[in-house]
Design a protein around this motif. Structure first.
Motif, short mmCIF file in Angstrom:
data_model
loop_
_atom_site.label_atom_id
_atom_site.label_comp_id
_atom_site.label_asym_id
_atom_site.label_seq_id
_atom_site.Cartn_x
_atom_site.Cartn_y
_atom_site.Cartn_z
N ALA A 1 0.84 -1.20 0.00
CA ALA A 1 0.00 0.00 0.00
C ALA A 1 0.87 1.25 0.00
O ALA A 1 0.57 2.25 -0.67
N CYS A 2 1.98 1.21 0.73
CA CYS A 2 2.90 2.36 0.78
C CYS A 2 3.55 2.60 -0.58
O CYS A 2 3.65 3.75 -1.04
N ASN A 3 3.99 1.52 -1.22
CA ASN A 3 4.62 1.64 -2.54
C ASN A 3 3.64 2.21 -3.56
O ASN A 3 3.99 3.09 -4.36
N THR A 4 2.41 1.73 -3.52
CA THR A 4 1.39 2.21 -4.46
C THR A 4 1.09 3.68 -4.23
O THR A 4 0.99 4.47 -5.17
N ALA A 5 0.97 4.06 -2.96
CA ALA A 5 0.62 5.44 -2.64
C ALA A 5 1.71 6.42 -3.03
O ALA A 5 1.44 7.58 -3.37
N CYS A 6 2.97 5.98 -3.03
CA CYS A 6 4.10 6.87 -3.31
C CYS A 6 4.38 7.05 -4.80
O CYS A 6 5.19 7.91 -5.18
N LYS A 7 3.76 6.25 -5.64
CA LYS A 7 4.02 6.35 -7.08
C LYS A 7 3.62 7.72 -7.61
O LYS A 7 2.50 8.18 -7.40
N GLY A 8 4.54 8.37 -8.32
CA GLY A 8 4.24 9.65 -8.94
C GLY A 8 4.19 10.82 -7.98
O GLY A 8 3.69 11.89 -8.32
N ILE A 9 4.73 10.64 -6.78
CA ILE A 9 4.64 11.67 -5.74
C ILE A 9 5.97 12.42 -5.61
O ILE A 9 7.05 11.81 -5.66
N ASP A 10 5.89 13.73 -5.43
CA ASP A 10 7.08 14.56 -5.23
C ASP A 10 7.39 14.78 -3.75
O ASP A 10 8.55 14.76 -3.35
N PHE A 11 6.34 14.99 -2.95
CA PHE A 11 6.52 15.28 -1.53
C PHE A 11 5.61 14.39 -0.69
O PHE A 11 4.41 14.29 -0.98
N VAL A 12 6.18 13.77 0.32
CA VAL A 12 5.39 12.99 1.28
C VAL A 12 5.31 13.79 2.57
O VAL A 12 6.32 14.29 3.08
N VAL B 1 19.19 8.28 9.35
CA VAL B 1 19.95 7.22 8.69
C VAL B 1 19.68 7.23 7.19
O VAL B 1 20.61 7.13 6.37
N PHE B 2 18.40 7.35 6.78
CA PHE B 2 18.07 7.35 5.36
C PHE B 2 18.64 8.59 4.66
O PHE B 2 19.01 8.53 3.49
N SER B 3 18.71 9.69 5.37
CA SER B 3 19.31 10.90 4.79
C SER B 3 20.79 10.68 4.50
O SER B 3 21.29 11.06 3.43
N ARG B 4 21.47 10.05 5.47
CA ARG B 4 22.92 9.86 5.31
C ARG B 4 23.26 8.73 4.34
O ARG B 4 24.21 8.83 3.57
N LEU B 5 22.47 7.65 4.37
CA LEU B 5 22.77 6.49 3.51
C LEU B 5 22.31 6.69 2.07
O LEU B 5 22.99 6.27 1.13
N HIS B 6 21.16 7.31 1.90
CA HIS B 6 20.53 7.35 0.58
C HIS B 6 20.39 8.76 0.00
O HIS B 6 19.87 8.91 -1.11
N GLY B 7 20.83 9.76 0.74
CA GLY B 7 20.72 11.12 0.23
C GLY B 7 19.30 11.65 0.20
O GLY B 7 19.01 12.64 -0.50
N MET B 8 18.39 11.03 0.96
CA MET B 8 17.01 11.51 1.01
C MET B 8 16.93 12.84 1.74
O MET B 8 17.66 13.07 2.71
N PHE C 1 6.33 3.66 9.73
CA PHE C 1 7.18 4.78 9.32
C PHE C 1 8.31 4.28 8.42
O PHE C 1 8.61 4.88 7.38
N LEU C 2 8.93 3.17 8.80
CA LEU C 2 10.00 2.60 7.98
C LEU C 2 9.49 2.18 6.61
O LEU C 2 10.14 2.41 5.59
N ASN C 3 8.30 1.59 6.57
CA ASN C 3 7.68 1.23 5.29
C ASN C 3 7.56 2.46 4.39
O ASN C 3 7.84 2.41 3.19
N MET C 4 7.11 3.55 4.98
CA MET C 4 6.93 4.77 4.19
C MET C 4 8.27 5.33 3.71
O MET C 4 8.37 5.81 2.58
N LEU C 5 9.28 5.28 4.55
CA LEU C 5 10.61 5.73 4.12
C LEU C 5 11.12 4.89 2.95
O LEU C 5 11.64 5.43 1.97
N VAL C 6 10.99 3.57 3.07
CA VAL C 6 11.46 2.67 2.01
C VAL C 6 10.70 2.94 0.72
O VAL C 6 11.29 3.03 -0.37
N ALA C 7 9.37 3.10 0.82
CA ALA C 7 8.55 3.35 -0.37
C ALA C 7 8.88 4.70 -0.99
O ALA C 7 8.96 4.84 -2.22
N ALA C 8 9.07 5.71 -0.16
CA ALA C 8 9.40 7.04 -0.67
C ALA C 8 10.76 7.05 -1.36
O ALA C 8 10.94 7.69 -2.40
N HIS C 9 11.71 6.33 -0.78
CA HIS C 9 13.04 6.23 -1.40
C HIS C 9 12.95 5.54 -2.75
O HIS C 9 13.54 6.00 -3.74
#
Length: 354
Positions: free
Chosen positions: A76-87, A170-177, A114-122
């Motif tokens: 559900a998180c992956n689907t919701a994040c498709k085509g999104i610029d800002f979460v 962590v996601f900011s430092r590891l993935h540049g989010m 929260f982690l699911n949403m970070l992963v999906a947003a990334h």
């Protein structure tokens, strides 16, 4: 806040996902984004504590989408994040008592979700991930959380919010989010969920005054609170979306009005404003029955929010109560009844599942 021409252009070119967007805070953010001309505003909500009533004013807007889903479901998180610029992530279990009684569910929603949403947003390569943290990560003996460092969280809810900040870092430092966390103090206003963590004492006092019952202040008057009106919270989220200051991203900010109010003063404000609808409320006594001595409540400083985000809250507690008193009078009794019914239904489902 009034967006500049450049800011308006960036909003109209962007798509937004508001998780928990049928809830108290999320619905206000979604509504403001639509009013600002956002290209698309998508809401993800499982309606556990949210309500269709909150999105009804804009549900037929041509640029609005509602998706029923749960942040505990990574699909559900992956689907919701498709085509999104800002979460703008506001889906959460917001009850401290519930987190104490059922820490596993709180963790599943607030930490794993929260982690699911970070992963999906990334994975969706969103431009920025803005999320709700909480001033509850500070402890009562932290009178000056100026450095932004939490103490020892005093509930599973507070732990989950601190974990959110750690994961975002962590996601900011590891993935540049790009991430921005907003630590809200006690939020109140129209569409207030009476069972939420935010400013729970306000609906409690309102219901007592409506019934001509005396609010009882059972902690000493030094135990003051930071309250924040919903429009100030929306302003902070808009600033987090719009900032182009590189130093402002990958940060966590205290979001409050930076004033301290005793429960006694709060009750007096509510009595004054509600008496406009029922004059007999003016005669209801406020009872002081101090049975507890608390350390001074932590004071959330906002210098960093002002300097880096340009945050400048417009509404004091008194201003916000004046604007929302009519809503509390007209709608809170119904909200309380429905919230209690929803909670009982969830408890029954949980009991059957167990």
């Amino acid at each position: 806040m009034q967006p500049t021409t450049d800011q308006t252009g960036r909003i109209t070119a962007a798509s937004f996902l508001v998780t928990g967007g049928a809830g108290f805070i999320g619905s206000h953010i979604a509504e403001r984004l639509l009013a600002a001309g956002a290209r698309k505003v998508r809401v993800l909500d499982n309606m556990t504590t949210g309500h269709f009533r909150n999105i009804a004013p804009f549900v037929n807007h041509p640029r609005f989408e509602y998706v029923q889903g749960d942040i505990r479901d990574i699909t559900a998180c992956n689907t919701a994040c498709k085509g999104i610029d800002f979460v703008l992530h506001h889906a959460a279990s917001g009850s401290v008592p519930d987190s104490i009684n059922d820490p596993i569910t709180t963790n599943n929603i607030n930490a794993t979700g929260f982690l699911n949403m970070l992963v999906a947003a990334h994975a969706a390569q969103v431009k920025r991930f803005i999320y709700a943290s909480s001033a509850s990560i500070f402890t009562d003996n932290q009178t000056t959380p100026l450095a932004g460092l939490p103490g020892n969280p005093e509930s599973p809810y507070a732990v989950s919010k601190y974990v959110n900040e750690l994961y975002a870092d962590v996601f900011s430092r590891l993935h540049g989010m790009e991430t921005i966390g907003l630590r809200y103090s006690n939020v109140f206003g129209q569409r207030h969920n009476p069972l939420s963590e935010y400013a729970a004492v306000i609906p409690k006092f309102v219901m007592q005054l409506i019934k001509h019952e005396s609010p009882v202040i059972d902690v000493d008057d030094e135990y003051s609170h930071d309250f924040i009106y919903i429009d100030n919270v929306v302003q902070a989220n808009m600033l987090a979306v719009l900032t182009t200051n590189a130093k402002a991203v990958n940060q966590v900010y205290n979001i409050t009005f930076e004033e301290r109010t005793s429960l006694n003063q709060l009750a007096k404000y509510l009595r004054e404003f509600l008496s406009s609808f029922d004059q007999s409320i003016a005669g209801v006594k406020i009872m002081n029955a101090f049975t507890q001595k608390h350390n001074v409540h932590p004071y959330a400083y906002i210098q960093k929010s002002k300097k880096l985000l340009g945050y400048n809250p417009s509404y004091s507690l008194r201003d916000g109560l004046l604007k929302s008193a009519g809503w509390y009078w007209a709608y809170l009794p119904r909200f309380v009844e429905e919230a209690v019914t929803k909670k009982q239904q969830r408890q029954q489902v949980a009991a059957v599942s167990a």
